[in-house]
Scaffold this active site. Structure first.
Site, PDB file in Angstrom:
ATOM      1  N   HIS A  74     -18.861  43.204  27.688  1.00 39.71           N
ATOM      2  CA  HIS A  74     -18.927  43.563  29.091  1.00 39.71           C
ATOM      3  C   HIS A  74     -17.989  44.724  29.402  1.00 39.71           C
ATOM      4  O   HIS A  74     -16.923  44.856  28.792  1.00 39.71           O
ATOM      5  CB  HIS A  74     -18.540  42.360  29.961  1.00 39.71           C
ATOM      6  CG  HIS A  74     -19.409  41.166  29.740  1.00 39.71           C
ATOM      7  ND1 HIS A  74     -18.975  39.871  29.923  1.00 39.71           N
ATOM      8  CD2 HIS A  74     -20.714  41.058  29.335  1.00 39.71           C
ATOM      9  CE1 HIS A  74     -19.954  39.019  29.656  1.00 39.71           C
ATOM     10  NE2 HIS A  74     -21.026  39.728  29.295  1.00 39.71           N
TER      11      HIS A  74
ATOM     12  N   ASP B  59     -26.243  37.827  28.416  1.00 32.70           N
ATOM     13  CA  ASP B  59     -25.905  38.508  27.172  1.00 32.70           C
ATOM     14  C   ASP B  59     -27.087  38.534  26.212  1.00 32.70           C
ATOM     15  O   ASP B  59     -27.278  39.518  25.479  1.00 32.70           O
ATOM     16  CB  ASP B  59     -24.698  37.834  26.510  1.00 32.70           C
ATOM     17  CG  ASP B  59     -23.420  38.015  27.315  1.00 32.70           C
ATOM     18  OD1 ASP B  59     -23.358  38.950  28.129  1.00 32.70           O
ATOM     19  OD2 ASP B  59     -22.481  37.214  27.142  1.00 32.70           O
TER      20      ASP B  59
ATOM     21  N   TYR C 245      -7.536  36.216  31.534  1.00 31.07           N
ATOM     22  CA  TYR C 245      -7.365  37.655  31.608  1.00 31.07           C
ATOM     23  C   TYR C 245      -7.100  38.115  33.031  1.00 31.07           C
ATOM     24  O   TYR C 245      -7.671  37.621  33.992  1.00 31.07           O
ATOM     25  CB  TYR C 245      -8.522  38.428  30.974  1.00 31.07           C
ATOM     26  CG  TYR C 245      -9.925  37.958  31.200  1.00 31.07           C
ATOM     27  CD1 TYR C 245     -10.790  38.659  32.032  1.00 31.07           C
ATOM     28  CD2 TYR C 245     -10.413  36.828  30.540  1.00 31.07           C
ATOM     29  CE1 TYR C 245     -12.101  38.258  32.201  1.00 31.07           C
ATOM     30  CE2 TYR C 245     -11.721  36.418  30.709  1.00 31.07           C
ATOM     31  CZ  TYR C 245     -12.564  37.132  31.552  1.00 31.07           C
ATOM     32  OH  TYR C 245     -13.861  36.713  31.726  1.00 31.07           O
TER      33      TYR C 245
ATOM     34  N   LYS D  50      -8.042  45.263  31.604  1.00 33.24           N
ATOM     35  CA  LYS D  50      -7.821  43.828  31.413  1.00 33.24           C
ATOM     36  C   LYS D  50      -6.629  43.593  30.494  1.00 33.24           C
ATOM     37  O   LYS D  50      -6.407  44.327  29.536  1.00 33.24           O
ATOM     38  CB  LYS D  50      -9.055  43.167  30.786  1.00 33.24           C
ATOM     39  CG  LYS D  50     -10.317  43.261  31.624  1.00 33.24           C
ATOM     40  CD  LYS D  50     -11.523  42.704  30.875  1.00 33.24           C
ATOM     41  CE  LYS D  50     -12.801  42.852  31.697  1.00 33.24           C
ATOM     42  NZ  LYS D  50     -13.992  42.391  30.940  1.00 33.24           N
TER      43      LYS D  50
END
Length: 205
Positions: free
Chosen positions: A60, A167, A130, A70
């Site tokens: 992603h 996905d 994250y 991130k």
């Protein structure tokens, strides 16, 4: 923190302080990250995901600007964290790097805007946390199929990986490039350079 082979990607292992009660560590330091990266991570959202063995999440990324930087760690269990350079024009475009994150070392990675991120659970249960520089915005979110034959990511999965519907149906890197949906390296550099230059944002070493 140490830089990895892809520009904009760093790895960090915190110092742990064990005693008979357990252990303590600083797993994220605003100031030390800013010293290395050149600007602080403006924390906008914090995510936590728990995955079963064999689950693959990603790859992603978000449109730049503003993208989504991130800071990723695995507080429990273990994952193979995979970062892909999505920036067209980058010297390492299409390359990937893998880092094991786990609840023993508490290693973390900082992922700059324009890089793609995914991971594979290596234990029966793996927790990934994250910190993100921008909030989730579906209209700016992109995905690349984790099994893209051109990327040739070596996922440590026995049999078929467990993927989300999103996905499983994601396009390849080549398809996104043909549609003009990949971030440009120069645009990403201009964006992060502007963050570096903002007053009080630190100095790149």
């Amino acid at each position: 923190m140490r830089p990895l082979s892809i520009e904009g990607l760093w790895e960090m292992t915190p110092q742990q302080h064990p005693d008979p009660r357990g252990r303590f560590m600083e797993w994220y330091r605003f100031d030390r990250l800013a010293e290395v990266v050149g600007h602080p991570l403006d924390l906008a959202q914090a995510n936590l995901a728990v995955s079963a063995l064999g689950v693959v999440r990603g790859i992603h990324f978000a449109d730049v600007p503003p993208g989504q930087a991130k800071f990723v760690t695995c507080p429990a269990g273990a994952v193979l964290d995979v970062i892909v350079d999505m920036r067209e024009g980058s010297p390492t475009f299409g390359h990937w790097e893998a880092v094991r994150l786990d609840g023993d070392t508490h290693r973390a990675v900082y992922i700059s805007e324009g890089l793609g991120h995914g991971y594979c659970a290596l234990t029966d249960s793996a927790t990934v946390a994250y910190l993100c520089s921008s909030v989730y915005a579906p209209e700016r979110e992109r995905a690349v199929h984790p099994m893209d034959a051109d990327l040739r990511i070596e996922w440590p999965v026995l049999g078929e990986p467990r993927l989300s519907e999103r996905d499983r149906n994601a396009p390849t890197l080549k398809q996104l490039s043909q549609e003009g949906l990949l971030p440009e390296y120069d645009a990403c550099r201009r964006f992060t350079d502007a963050l570096d230059a903002a007053p009080g944002k630190g100095t790149r070493r």
